[in-house]
Design a protein around this motif. Sequence first.
Motif, PDB file in Angstrom:
ATOM      1  N   LEU A  66       4.854   1.407  -4.383  1.00 57.02           N
ATOM      2  CA  LEU A  66       4.730   0.634  -5.591  1.00 57.02           C
ATOM      3  C   LEU A  66       3.392  -0.609  -5.140  1.00 57.02           C
ATOM      4  CD1 LEU A  66       5.817  -0.133  -8.297  1.00 57.02           C
ATOM      5  CD2 LEU A  66       7.447  -1.695  -7.188  1.00 57.02           C
ATOM      6  N   GLN A  67       3.650  -0.987  -3.935  1.00 56.22           N
ATOM      7  CA  GLN A  67       2.798  -2.173  -3.731  1.00 56.22           C
ATOM      8  C   GLN A  67       1.121  -1.281  -3.289  1.00 56.22           C
ATOM      9  OE1 GLN A  67       3.950  -5.158  -1.051  1.00 56.22           O
ATOM     10  NE2 GLN A  67       1.966  -5.210   0.080  1.00 56.22           N
ATOM     11  N   LEU A  70      -0.183  -1.011  -6.798  1.00 57.74           N
ATOM     12  CA  LEU A  70      -0.608  -2.186  -7.357  1.00 57.74           C
ATOM     13  C   LEU A  70      -1.679  -2.694  -6.776  1.00 57.74           C
ATOM     14  CD1 LEU A  70       2.766  -3.999  -7.918  1.00 57.74           C
ATOM     15  CD2 LEU A  70       1.142  -3.697  -9.709  1.00 57.74           C
ATOM     16  N   LEU A  71      -1.900  -2.693  -5.458  1.00 57.26           N
ATOM     17  CA  LEU A  71      -3.061  -3.143  -4.631  1.00 57.26           C
ATOM     18  C   LEU A  71      -4.307  -2.070  -4.545  1.00 57.26           C
ATOM     19  CD1 LEU A  71      -1.177  -5.306  -1.923  1.00 57.26           C
ATOM     20  CD2 LEU A  71      -2.219  -5.956  -4.202  1.00 57.26           C
ATOM     21  N   GLN A  72      -4.183  -1.157  -4.846  1.00 57.20           N
ATOM     22  CA  GLN A  72      -5.106   0.090  -5.038  1.00 57.20           C
ATOM     23  C   GLN A  72      -5.644   0.281  -3.513  1.00 57.20           C
ATOM     24  OE1 GLN A  72      -6.281   2.039  -8.080  1.00 57.20           O
ATOM     25  NE2 GLN A  72      -4.306   0.908  -8.752  1.00 57.20           N
ATOM     26  N   ASN A  73      -4.595   0.340  -2.666  1.00 60.54           N
ATOM     27  CA  ASN A  73      -5.027   0.819  -1.362  1.00 60.54           C
ATOM     28  C   ASN A  73      -5.252   2.127  -1.127  1.00 60.54           C
ATOM     29  OD1 ASN A  73      -5.162  -1.922  -0.412  1.00 60.54           O
ATOM     30  ND2 ASN A  73      -2.916  -2.016  -0.047  1.00 60.54           N
TER      31      ASN A  73
ATOM     32  N   LYS B 182     -11.637  -7.974  -4.211  1.00 62.17           N
ATOM     33  CA  LYS B 182     -10.317  -6.978  -4.067  1.00 62.17           C
ATOM     34  C   LYS B 182      -9.511  -7.758  -3.074  1.00 62.17           C
ATOM     35  CE  LYS B 182      -8.839  -2.471  -3.151  1.00 62.17           C
ATOM     36  NZ  LYS B 182      -8.697  -2.058  -2.031  1.00 62.17           N
ATOM     37  N   TRP B 185      -7.578 -10.704  -4.589  1.00 60.09           N
ATOM     38  CA  TRP B 185      -6.356 -10.265  -5.138  1.00 60.09           C
ATOM     39  C   TRP B 185      -5.181  -9.738  -4.176  1.00 60.09           C
ATOM     40  CZ3 TRP B 185      -2.797  -9.692  -8.565  1.00 60.09           C
ATOM     41  CH2 TRP B 185      -1.978  -8.654  -8.746  1.00 60.09           C
ATOM     42  N   THR B 186      -5.713  -9.111  -3.138  1.00 64.24           N
ATOM     43  CA  THR B 186      -4.631  -8.468  -2.110  1.00 64.24           C
ATOM     44  C   THR B 186      -4.068  -9.637  -1.665  1.00 64.24           C
ATOM     45  OG1 THR B 186      -6.263  -6.750  -2.044  1.00 64.24           O
ATOM     46  CG2 THR B 186      -4.179  -6.818  -0.435  1.00 64.24           C
ATOM     47  N   TYR B 189      -1.741 -11.879  -3.928  1.00 62.01           N
ATOM     48  CA  TYR B 189      -0.662 -11.117  -4.298  1.00 62.01           C
ATOM     49  C   TYR B 189       0.402 -11.413  -3.042  1.00 62.01           C
ATOM     50  CZ  TYR B 189       2.511  -7.313  -5.326  1.00 62.01           C
ATOM     51  OH  TYR B 189       3.568  -6.501  -5.901  1.00 62.01           O
ATOM     52  N   ASN B 334       2.623  -6.099   5.636  1.00 55.85           N
ATOM     53  CA  ASN B 334       1.422  -5.988   4.824  1.00 55.85           C
ATOM     54  C   ASN B 334       1.571  -4.698   3.816  1.00 55.85           C
ATOM     55  OD1 ASN B 334      -0.113  -7.779   6.076  1.00 55.85           O
ATOM     56  ND2 ASN B 334      -0.491  -6.418   7.840  1.00 55.85           N
ATOM     57  N   SER B 335       2.530  -3.928   4.096  1.00 53.85           N
ATOM     58  CA  SER B 335       2.588  -2.587   3.291  1.00 53.85           C
ATOM     59  C   SER B 335       3.686  -2.799   2.274  1.00 53.85           C
ATOM     60  CB  SER B 335       3.283  -1.326   4.146  1.00 53.85           C
ATOM     61  OG  SER B 335       4.275  -1.689   4.721  1.00 53.85           O
ATOM     62  N   SER B 336       5.008  -3.607   2.338  1.00 56.67           N
ATOM     63  CA  SER B 336       6.045  -3.698   1.408  1.00 56.67           C
ATOM     64  C   SER B 336       6.618  -4.971   0.903  1.00 56.67           C
ATOM     65  CB  SER B 336       6.710  -2.614   1.684  1.00 56.67           C
ATOM     66  OG  SER B 336       7.608  -2.550   2.826  1.00 56.67           O
ATOM     67  N   THR B 339       5.773  -6.878  -2.583  1.00 55.99           N
ATOM     68  CA  THR B 339       6.524  -6.474  -3.723  1.00 55.99           C
ATOM     69  C   THR B 339       8.256  -6.572  -3.636  1.00 55.99           C
ATOM     70  OG1 THR B 339       4.802  -4.806  -3.779  1.00 55.99           O
ATOM     71  CG2 THR B 339       6.397  -4.287  -5.215  1.00 55.99           C
TER      72      THR B 339
END
Lengths: 73, 362
Positions: A66-67, A70-73, B182, B185-186, B189, B334-336, B339
């Motif tokens: 999901l992340q 959302l972050l388009q990684n 970018k 935004w990252t 977030y 960083n990965s999850s 969220t």
Amino acid sequence: MLILIIGFTVVGYYQAALHRRLKTGRREKSLAYSVTGLAFVYSVLCHYSPVWVNPNNAIRLVFEPLQSWLLQN
Amino acid sequence: MKSNGTVTGLQLGALTFIFIFSTTIAFLIGPLVKAASFDGWLCILIGGIVGTAIAVLSIRFALRRPNSNLGEYGRKIVGSPVHTCIMLLTAFFYLHLSAYILREFTDFFVPSYLRQTPTLAVAVLVMSVVVALTQSGISALFRFAQGCFIFIGLFFLLKPLFFVSALDTPIWHEIARVHNWKSLWTQTYTIIPWYGELIMLCYVVPHFTSKQKTSRVLWISSMLGTYILIVEFLLIVLFFGPELAGTLIYPALDLTGFIHFGDFLYNLDALIVSIWFMGFFVKLCAIFAIGTLIFSEALSIKNYQPLTAPLAAVVVAISIVMSRNPEELASFFNSSWSTFALALESLTLLYPLVAWARGIRA
């Protein structure tokens, strides 16, 4: 393991003292001791198989895609 | 847990102020400089405003019933099963967060100051003190925060004065423009949920004495904390430069190594880490205490005190098993984490939404 047993014995005694001081009811006592029991089981599992009880694995499984989206990684 | 309304506006502001920057300053600025470089200050500012707005939204709803606990009357809004699920998930979030902060602390503190001491011993000792303060009640925690606020606030307000010479640099021109939208935004977030953690205050609303001023106090103290964070970020970038700062694990700590009182006090590391530790301790206590409180309300247990010790044991266990090394922890973050945190923080917003949909008024 011995440290774990000693630690939870101390926690149990402390909890009993708190119940006496706060004059808690039977339901609250049983719930609190159940939580202590579960905490002990969880700690034993952490000792023997830390990978299986690591909550981060489950969190990653659900939220990483999901992340990433959302972050388009 | 019925309250007497003993937490003053100053105490609430002190806790919020310390809460905002205590762990962020040590653990977030390094990765932020690395990922966002010059744009980091903007990430902190936008993240701070959005995160605080989310928190204030929930707290304003809870303030509609200033003398009742959201943890108790919430079941009348969303129904008992949904309410219990929300409370258990929220309690898990805050207990997991306690474990995460504790792990960050042991990863930082043990190799730096307590070499060859078992991590478990340090974690157990820290959590024992946290349990002791949590036993004293929510009001005692806010009073403790007020006491620490003077030392911590004064120190971080005076800190930039030691680096005045580093401020005269052409790097300011780079800071004044956005380089990478970018990464902006990252990183924004990632920062929003750090502020969103303040949602926890809506579970202790009956403890506040000045309910009308609560939102204003939250905004002021949150923005003061943001100011400290931005100043610290700018000092790190201006003093070390973004490339060197990006390679440092704890740039804020390295920066303090350059503070001297002439020849009188040459190394202030120990003093500064002690002051920072107070802030860290306040945040850990607040998160753990409210996590325990929410857990006890989910199980409809009136006194949360008997649950503090076993839940502290769970927090220690999670902090030990959550990663094998700091890199794995950073990778998880960083990965999850953002969220996960945003999803669970947003659960509290279900109450105002359902109340609005069902036409329930205060």
